[in-house]
Design an enzyme around this catalytic site. Structure first.
Site, PDB file in Angstrom:
ATOM      1  N   ASP A  13       3.049 -23.648  69.916  1.00 20.96           N
ATOM      2  CA  ASP A  13       3.371 -22.223  70.099  1.00 20.96           C
ATOM      3  C   ASP A  13       3.866 -21.561  68.826  1.00 20.96           C
ATOM      4  O   ASP A  13       4.677 -20.636  68.878  1.00 20.96           O
ATOM      5  CB  ASP A  13       4.436 -22.024  71.200  1.00 20.96           C
ATOM      6  CG  ASP A  13       4.030 -22.657  72.506  1.00 20.96           C
ATOM      7  OD1 ASP A  13       2.845 -22.542  72.831  1.00 20.96           O
ATOM      8  OD2 ASP A  13       4.882 -23.255  73.173  1.00 20.96           O
ATOM      9  N   LYS A  16      -0.335 -20.083  66.110  1.00 22.39           N
ATOM     10  CA  LYS A  16      -1.527 -20.547  65.372  1.00 22.39           C
ATOM     11  C   LYS A  16      -2.747 -19.672  65.642  1.00 22.39           C
ATOM     12  O   LYS A  16      -3.528 -19.418  64.733  1.00 22.39           O
ATOM     13  CB  LYS A  16      -1.855 -21.995  65.755  1.00 22.39           C
ATOM     14  CG  LYS A  16      -0.803 -22.995  65.297  1.00 22.39           C
ATOM     15  CD  LYS A  16      -1.153 -24.409  65.709  1.00 22.39           C
ATOM     16  CE  LYS A  16      -1.168 -24.621  67.177  1.00 22.39           C
ATOM     17  NZ  LYS A  16       0.127 -24.529  67.856  1.00 22.39           N
ATOM     18  N   GLY A  40      -2.950 -22.778  74.319  1.00 24.64           N
ATOM     19  CA  GLY A  40      -3.161 -21.385  74.693  1.00 24.64           C
ATOM     20  C   GLY A  40      -3.031 -20.561  73.430  1.00 24.64           C
ATOM     21  O   GLY A  40      -1.921 -20.290  72.995  1.00 24.64           O
ATOM     22  N   HIS A  41      -4.152 -20.229  72.819  1.00 24.49           N
ATOM     23  CA  HIS A  41      -4.110 -19.488  71.558  1.00 24.49           C
ATOM     24  C   HIS A  41      -4.337 -18.005  71.827  1.00 24.49           C
ATOM     25  O   HIS A  41      -5.367 -17.608  72.350  1.00 24.49           O
ATOM     26  CB  HIS A  41      -5.147 -20.047  70.574  1.00 24.49           C
ATOM     27  CG  HIS A  41      -4.781 -21.421  70.098  1.00 24.49           C
ATOM     28  ND1 HIS A  41      -5.651 -22.250  69.447  1.00 24.49           N
ATOM     29  CD2 HIS A  41      -3.614 -22.102  70.175  1.00 24.49           C
ATOM     30  CE1 HIS A  41      -5.030 -23.385  69.150  1.00 24.49           C
ATOM     31  NE2 HIS A  41      -3.798 -23.320  69.590  1.00 24.49           N
ATOM     32  N   THR A  42      -3.345 -17.218  71.458  1.00 31.46           N
ATOM     33  CA  THR A  42      -3.412 -15.791  71.751  1.00 31.46           C
ATOM     34  C   THR A  42      -3.887 -15.019  70.528  1.00 31.46           C
ATOM     35  O   THR A  42      -3.356 -15.203  69.433  1.00 31.46           O
ATOM     36  CB  THR A  42      -2.004 -15.276  72.158  1.00 31.46           C
ATOM     37  OG1 THR A  42      -1.520 -16.106  73.207  1.00 31.46           O
ATOM     38  CG2 THR A  42      -2.035 -13.832  72.611  1.00 31.46           C
ATOM     39  N   GLN A 223      -1.375 -27.493  69.718  1.00 35.27           N
ATOM     40  CA  GLN A 223      -0.011 -28.038  69.852  1.00 35.27           C
ATOM     41  C   GLN A 223       0.643 -28.111  68.467  1.00 35.27           C
ATOM     42  O   GLN A 223       0.270 -27.367  67.593  1.00 35.27           O
ATOM     43  CB  GLN A 223      -0.014 -29.401  70.552  1.00 35.27           C
ATOM     44  CG  GLN A 223      -0.373 -29.343  72.042  1.00 35.27           C
ATOM     45  CD  GLN A 223      -1.862 -29.356  72.300  1.00 35.27           C
ATOM     46  OE1 GLN A 223      -2.579 -30.153  71.716  1.00 35.27           O
ATOM     47  NE2 GLN A 223      -2.325 -28.494  73.158  1.00 35.27           N
ATOM     48  N   THR A 238       2.362 -34.732  73.599  1.00 38.74           N
ATOM     49  CA  THR A 238       1.071 -34.645  74.262  1.00 38.74           C
ATOM     50  C   THR A 238       0.313 -35.943  73.951  1.00 38.74           C
ATOM     51  O   THR A 238       0.850 -36.836  73.274  1.00 38.74           O
ATOM     52  CB  THR A 238       0.313 -33.364  73.838  1.00 38.74           C
ATOM     53  OG1 THR A 238      -0.833 -33.219  74.688  1.00 38.74           O
ATOM     54  CG2 THR A 238      -0.109 -33.376  72.378  1.00 38.74           C
ATOM     55  N   THR A 298       0.120 -20.662  78.361  1.00 42.19           N
ATOM     56  CA  THR A 298      -0.652 -21.423  79.344  1.00 42.19           C
ATOM     57  C   THR A 298       0.054 -21.462  80.693  1.00 42.19           C
ATOM     58  O   THR A 298      -0.579 -21.350  81.732  1.00 42.19           O
ATOM     59  CB  THR A 298      -0.907 -22.858  78.812  1.00 42.19           C
ATOM     60  OG1 THR A 298      -1.635 -22.751  77.596  1.00 42.19           O
ATOM     61  CG2 THR A 298      -1.703 -23.700  79.796  1.00 42.19           C
ATOM     62  N   THR A 299       1.378 -21.617  80.682  1.00 40.11           N
ATOM     63  CA  THR A 299       2.092 -21.813  81.953  1.00 40.11           C
ATOM     64  C   THR A 299       3.028 -20.656  82.300  1.00 40.11           C
ATOM     65  O   THR A 299       3.548 -20.612  83.412  1.00 40.11           O
ATOM     66  CB  THR A 299       2.942 -23.099  81.885  1.00 40.11           C
ATOM     67  OG1 THR A 299       3.870 -22.959  80.804  1.00 40.11           O
ATOM     68  CG2 THR A 299       2.087 -24.332  81.660  1.00 40.11           C
ATOM     69  N   PRO A 302       9.417 -19.865  80.388  1.00 37.55           N
ATOM     70  CA  PRO A 302      10.192 -19.410  79.223  1.00 37.55           C
ATOM     71  C   PRO A 302      10.351 -20.580  78.260  1.00 37.55           C
ATOM     72  O   PRO A 302      10.603 -21.709  78.678  1.00 37.55           O
ATOM     73  CB  PRO A 302      11.546 -19.007  79.813  1.00 37.55           C
ATOM     74  CG  PRO A 302      11.587 -19.569  81.193  1.00 37.55           C
ATOM     75  CD  PRO A 302      10.193 -19.886  81.629  1.00 37.55           C
ATOM     76  N   LEU A 330       8.468 -13.344  62.275  1.00 34.70           N
ATOM     77  CA  LEU A 330       9.629 -12.941  61.468  1.00 34.70           C
ATOM     78  C   LEU A 330      10.366 -11.785  62.150  1.00 34.70           C
ATOM     79  O   LEU A 330      11.594 -11.735  62.169  1.00 34.70           O
ATOM     80  CB  LEU A 330       9.166 -12.515  60.059  1.00 34.70           C
ATOM     81  CG  LEU A 330      10.312 -12.169  59.119  1.00 34.70           C
ATOM     82  CD1 LEU A 330      11.045 -13.423  58.657  1.00 34.70           C
ATOM     83  CD2 LEU A 330       9.830 -11.375  57.907  1.00 34.70           C
ATOM     84  N   SER A 411       3.731 -13.452  59.132  1.00 30.57           N
ATOM     85  CA  SER A 411       3.269 -12.621  60.239  1.00 30.57           C
ATOM     86  C   SER A 411       4.452 -11.868  60.832  1.00 30.57           C
ATOM     87  O   SER A 411       5.493 -12.459  61.117  1.00 30.57           O
ATOM     88  CB  SER A 411       2.603 -13.507  61.286  1.00 30.57           C
ATOM     89  OG  SER A 411       2.389 -12.786  62.464  1.00 30.57           O
ATOM     90  N   VAL A 412       4.275 -10.565  61.002  1.00 30.22           N
ATOM     91  CA  VAL A 412       5.381  -9.707  61.465  1.00 30.22           C
ATOM     92  C   VAL A 412       5.079  -9.034  62.811  1.00 30.22           C
ATOM     93  O   VAL A 412       5.708  -8.042  63.173  1.00 30.22           O
ATOM     94  CB  VAL A 412       5.739  -8.643  60.394  1.00 30.22           C
ATOM     95  CG1 VAL A 412       6.383  -9.279  59.190  1.00 30.22           C
ATOM     96  CG2 VAL A 412       4.506  -7.823  60.001  1.00 30.22           C
TER      97      VAL A 412
HETATM   98  P1  IMP Z   1       0.487 -32.028  78.055  1.00 29.09           P
HETATM   99  O1  IMP Z   1      -0.161 -31.828  76.740  1.00 29.09           O
HETATM  100  O2  IMP Z   1       0.059 -31.034  79.106  1.00 29.09           O
HETATM  101  O3  IMP Z   1       0.375 -33.449  78.533  1.00 29.09           O
HETATM  102  O4  IMP Z   1       2.071 -31.766  77.867  1.00 29.09           O
HETATM  103  C1  IMP Z   1       2.884 -32.631  77.086  1.00 29.09           C
HETATM  104  C2  IMP Z   1       3.933 -31.854  76.335  1.00 29.09           C
HETATM  105  O5  IMP Z   1       3.309 -31.057  75.356  1.00 29.09           O
HETATM  106  C3  IMP Z   1       4.767 -30.889  77.196  1.00 29.09           C
HETATM  107  O6  IMP Z   1       6.056 -30.793  76.646  1.00 29.09           O
HETATM  108  C4  IMP Z   1       4.039 -29.572  77.001  1.00 29.09           C
HETATM  109  O7  IMP Z   1       4.884 -28.466  77.255  1.00 29.09           O
HETATM  110  C5  IMP Z   1       3.654 -29.689  75.538  1.00 29.09           C
HETATM  111  N1  IMP Z   1       2.473 -28.883  75.190  1.00 29.09           N
HETATM  112  C6  IMP Z   1       1.189 -29.164  75.435  1.00 29.09           C
HETATM  113  N2  IMP Z   1       0.380 -28.218  74.932  1.00 29.09           N
HETATM  114  C7  IMP Z   1       1.179 -27.325  74.346  1.00 29.09           C
HETATM  115  C8  IMP Z   1       0.926 -26.114  73.600  1.00 29.09           C
HETATM  116  O8  IMP Z   1      -0.209 -25.696  73.379  1.00 29.09           O
HETATM  117  N3  IMP Z   1       2.022 -25.470  73.155  1.00 29.09           N
HETATM  118  C9  IMP Z   1       3.282 -25.934  73.342  1.00 29.09           C
HETATM  119  N4  IMP Z   1       3.554 -27.044  74.004  1.00 29.09           N
HETATM  120  C10 IMP Z   1       2.515 -27.740  74.501  1.00 29.09           C
END
Ligand code: IMP
Length: 423
Positions: A13, A16, A40-42, A223, A238, A298-299, A302, A330, A411-412
């Site tokens: 997060d 990227k 989850g790339h925004t 990640q 992960t 993605t989820t 918070p 920043l 990035s601002v």
């Molecule tokens: P998994 O990749 O779904 O198995 O999750 C394993 C760990 O990696 C958990 O703490 C997730 O929250 C974290 N995680 C997986 N993908 C991301 C990402 O794209 N951004 C931030 N955390 C991630």
């Protein structure tokens, strides 16, 4: 633009998606090499916000090839939905997106297993995204995984899925879940296979041919360094190699063809899921959440928030060989009177300047802070280095010095143009 790997230098997060979008302008090919739809790339272009999980962000630009490499785990049904979403927004996918025939599949039983195992862990849960990532990589390592090449061969896929489902249904039953219906899973995957078939190819050959033609590549890391299966805060990680080395194994591009590694880091630190976080600060978390920032792409969870941790990011620079850093968000610090940077850890009375591999030790580390004065003005309108307040420049210079890499991008804000490119 040289062949560049872009990695997250914290816990994911880092922003990227936006930096990749900026760098993509100069690349010919954008490659995903690990992870799956847990990412989850925004990217925000004009009024439109795109959240991409599997498709490289290069798809949003014309004339860029995008590759989902062999190291990625692909949920075929999710990928088809993502392609449909892009097409509905007028983005062309066919002829631009290429999927490795060797990429492993994330199937419905992987998702269910992920969720069941997390529920069974109770307080010891990892906090996964429940996208089936761990179980899919476990099948890959156990050599029981199904790949893209299986999916696009209907006869082969039907037989293999039947076999795999039998075994996985027995495991699901043992974990207290309802077994999955073969007919339903098969129908959904079969339809996805039909849509994806024209996009599946040998991407190792495609990429190496492109290298010979001097095409330039950008590897889009997903990640972050401390979620790496080997270098992260295991077991709160992960299941793939999120560090720079993973880009080579996950794509078939040899290491000596990589010219530059860019490490993306927030101007502070966040993490989702469980695990130690030395600089975690409720004060900063409350501030950022109050501004509507730091909710997972993605989820929607918070994110946990903390001060910039230079021990962590210096360690990331070492493991990845980071040449340049991109500092994002920043503007999230704009209102603060005092900004803290963690410059070392203290463990049992001793100073530590690296991240210990032992999780218990990391959990016991206390941050040693250096405090800097805040700039208390809006940075989101700055487009040039000189337009940043002096104290913000001072903060960024301190960050780059502590990390031991040069400042490449700042990035601002989330929009494409809210970017200061220094290198
Ligand atoms: P998994 O990749 O779904 O198995 O999750 C394993 C760990 O990696 C958990 O703490 C997730 O929250 C974290 N995680 C997986 N993908 C991301 C990402 O794209 N951004 C931030 N955390 C991630």
């Amino acid at each position: 633009m040289a062949n560049t790997i872009l990695v997250g230098a914290q816990w994911g997060d880092e922003g990227k998606g936006k930096i990749i979008d900026v760098l993509t302008e100069k690349a010919d090919i954008v490659v995903r090499s690990q992870g799956g739809s847990n990412a989850g790339h925004t990217v925000i272009i004009g009024e439109q916000k795109y959240i991409l999980h599997l498709v490289p962000s290069g798809i949003l630009r014309n004339r860029k090839k995008c590759v989902i490499g062999n190291g990625v785990v692909v949920d075929p049904v999710g990928l088809v939905e993502e392609i449909r979403m892009l097409e509905d927004l007028g983005v062309k996918v066919d002829g631009k997106l290429f999927i490795s025939d060797a990429a492993h599949l994330v199937l419905p039983y992987h998702r269910l297993l992920d969720a069941q195992r997390e529920d069974h862990k109770g307080r010891k849960k990892i906090g996964t995204t429940k996208r089936g990532i761990g179980p899919a990589y476990a099948d890959k390592a156990s050599r029981t995984g199904l790949r893209m090449m299986d999916l696009i061969d209907p006869e082969r896929f039907e037989k293999a899925l039947r076999e795999r489902l039998k075994e996985n249904n027995a495991v699901l039953k043992a974990l207290g879940a309802k077994p999955l219906s073969f007919a339903k899973v098969h129908a959904a995957c079969r339809a996805a296979g039909d849509r994806l078939r024209p996009l599946v190819t040998n991407t190792v050959v495609l990429l190496n041919r492109a290298l010979r033609q001097r095409k330039e590549m950008l590897f889009e890391g997903a990640q972050g360094t401390f979620l790496d299966l080997d270098h992260g805060t295991y077991p709160y990680v992960t299941s793939s190699n999120t560090t720079a080395g993973g880009a080579c194994t996950g794509s078939g591009v040899p290491p000596h063809r990589i010219d530059r590694v860019v490490g993306v880091m927030k101007a502070y630190t966040t993490r989702v899921g469980e695990g130690p976080f030395p600089t975690e600060s409720d004060e900063l978390g409350d501030l950022l959440h109050g501004m509507g920032r730091e909710f997972g792409a993605t989820t929607g969870r918070p994110r946990r928030c903390g001060w910039f941790d230079a021990v962590l990011t210096r360690h990331a620079a070492m493991v990845n060989g980071i040449d340049d850093i991109a500092v994002t968000n920043l503007d999230g610090l704009d209102t603060l009177e005092r900004i803290r940077i963690c410059v070392a850890y203290k463990l049992n009375g001793k100073k530590l300047d690296y991240v210990p591999a032992d999780l218990h030790q990391l959990a016991a580390c206390e941050p040693v802070f250096r405090d800097l004065p805040g700039w208390q003005s809006d940075t989101s309108r700055a487009r040039k280095w000189k337009e940043l307040p002096a104290r913000a420049r001072q903060y960024l210079e301190a960050v780059a010095n502590l990390v031991g890499a040069s400042l490449g991008i700042v990035s601002v804000g989330p929009a494409r143009d809210q970017t200061i490119v220094l290198k």
